[in-house]
Write a protein that holds these residues in place. Structure first.
Motif, PDB file in Angstrom:
ATOM      1  N   LYS A 169       0.801  -1.245   0.204  1.00  0.00           N
ATOM      2  CA  LYS A 169      -0.026   0.123  -0.166  1.00  0.00           C
ATOM      3  C   LYS A 169       0.890   1.261  -0.254  1.00  0.00           C
ATOM      4  O   LYS A 169       0.535   2.252  -0.916  1.00  0.00           O
ATOM      5  CB  LYS A 169      -0.799   0.104   1.177  1.00  0.00           C
ATOM      6  CG  LYS A 169      -1.770   1.306   1.390  1.00  0.00           C
ATOM      7  CD  LYS A 169      -2.113   1.249   2.842  1.00  0.00           C
ATOM      8  CE  LYS A 169      -2.948   2.739   3.155  1.00  0.00           C
ATOM      9  NZ  LYS A 169      -3.479   2.677   4.444  1.00  0.00           N
ATOM     10  N   TYR A 170       1.785   1.169   0.971  1.00  0.00           N
ATOM     11  CA  TYR A 170       2.734   2.508   1.106  1.00  0.00           C
ATOM     12  C   TYR A 170       3.691   2.472  -0.161  1.00  0.00           C
ATOM     13  O   TYR A 170       3.810   3.747  -0.518  1.00  0.00           O
ATOM     14  CB  TYR A 170       3.302   2.644   2.394  1.00  0.00           C
ATOM     15  CG  TYR A 170       2.721   3.133   3.292  1.00  0.00           C
ATOM     16  CD1 TYR A 170       2.207   4.483   3.355  1.00  0.00           C
ATOM     17  CD2 TYR A 170       2.224   2.355   4.648  1.00  0.00           C
ATOM     18  CE1 TYR A 170       1.420   5.074   4.427  1.00  0.00           C
ATOM     19  CE2 TYR A 170       1.615   3.127   5.552  1.00  0.00           C
ATOM     20  CZ  TYR A 170       1.310   4.286   5.412  1.00  0.00           C
ATOM     21  OH  TYR A 170       0.519   5.138   6.465  1.00  0.00           O
ATOM     22  N   GLN A 173       1.782   4.204  -2.824  1.00  0.00           N
ATOM     23  CA  GLN A 173       1.741   5.787  -2.482  1.00  0.00           C
ATOM     24  C   GLN A 173       2.860   6.495  -2.614  1.00  0.00           C
ATOM     25  O   GLN A 173       2.740   7.698  -3.176  1.00  0.00           O
ATOM     26  CB  GLN A 173       1.134   5.544  -0.916  1.00  0.00           C
ATOM     27  CG  GLN A 173       0.767   7.006  -0.596  1.00  0.00           C
ATOM     28  CD  GLN A 173      -0.112   7.027   0.786  1.00  0.00           C
ATOM     29  OE1 GLN A 173      -0.317   5.974   1.119  1.00  0.00           O
ATOM     30  NE2 GLN A 173      -0.610   8.124   1.131  1.00  0.00           N
ATOM     31  N   THR A 177       3.111   9.347  -5.263  1.00  0.00           N
ATOM     32  CA  THR A 177       3.818  10.866  -4.731  1.00  0.00           C
ATOM     33  C   THR A 177       4.923  11.306  -5.703  1.00  0.00           C
ATOM     34  O   THR A 177       5.073  12.152  -6.023  1.00  0.00           O
ATOM     35  CB  THR A 177       4.614  10.783  -3.431  1.00  0.00           C
ATOM     36  OG1 THR A 177       3.298  10.313  -2.408  1.00  0.00           O
ATOM     37  CG2 THR A 177       5.075  11.990  -2.858  1.00  0.00           C
TER      38      THR A 177
END
Length: 235
Positions: A169-170, A173, A177
């Protein structure tokens, strides 16, 4: 492509040992460039050479037309390059807000506009601005580290293993970004062990082996290169 950052025939390393051998790379404006390769290939060393953290014995590094070879990191920051290391990249005993304020230490005058842009980029961090950075998850700390670097409005952002140890998930992300940052006009160079994922979103990539250029091309071309896939991507 007009190069914003150019490394030409760089050889160097730590002490008397050369880790990089005749290494060359280019990064264009508004471009994401991924550096991949096996462990010990010199990926992080290549990034540190840009930021003045090792001895360059031959070759040149040029940023936006200025030769920065041999400059101290403090001067390189002022030239428009910011570096986010893999570890120890936040002040654990400071709040999120204080970490961002530390990122503005070289700015003259008011930095409220830069702070507002960073909070817009990382809305979750605005909600946690009073939390100690050391209390955050690994992915959240990475956002703080990147946000702090952005406080200086860099031309080029260097990210060393930004997704190391993060959940899927990160990881996604952080990659998103990076795209958002690129869209603001900042060029990004990132070292990544997650080679397939990095090449899927990078504009271009460089494959290093034993401190040398092995191959380069667009992210798509490298993903579709059978030799690269078999040797470096686990295909």
């Amino acid at each position: 492509m007009t190069a914003l950052l150019t490394m030409s025939s760089i050889s160097g390393g730590y002490g008397d040992a050369d880790i990089l051998h005749d290494l060359s790379m280019e990064v264009g404006a508004r471009e994401i460039v991924a550096i991949i390769g096996p462990n010990g290939a010199g990926k992080s060393t290549a990034m540190k050479s840009i930021f003045g953290l090792l001895t360059i014995r031959s070759g040149t590094i040029v940023v936006d037309g200025t030769d920065i070879t041999g400059w101290a990191p403090s001067r390189i920051v002022r030239s428009g390059i910011c570096y986010v290391p893999q570890v120890a990249n936040v002040f654990y005993d400071m709040t999120v807000h204080e970490n961002f304020e530390m990122g503005a230490f070289l700015r003259n005058g008011d930095y409220s506009d830069a702070l507002e842009r960073v909070y817009e980029m990382f809305p979750d961090m605005k909600a946690k601005q009073k939390a100690l950075a050391g209390s955050l998850s690994g992915g959240q700390r990475q956002m703080v580290a990147i946000g702090r670097a952005l406080m200086l409005d860099p031309k080029v952002l260097l990210l060393d293993e930004p997704t190391a140890g993060l959940s899927p998930k990160y990881m996604e992300q952080i990659f998103q970004t990076c795209r958002d940052i690129r869209n603001t006009g900042v060029a990004l160079v990132l070292v990544e062990q997650h080679a397939k994922q990095a090449l899927r979103f990078a504009d271009r990539g460089y494959v290093l082996a034993a401190g040398r250029n092995r191959c380069d091309g667009t992210g798509v071309d490298l993903l579709n290169n059978r030799f690269i896939a078999e040797m470096f991507l686990g295909a």
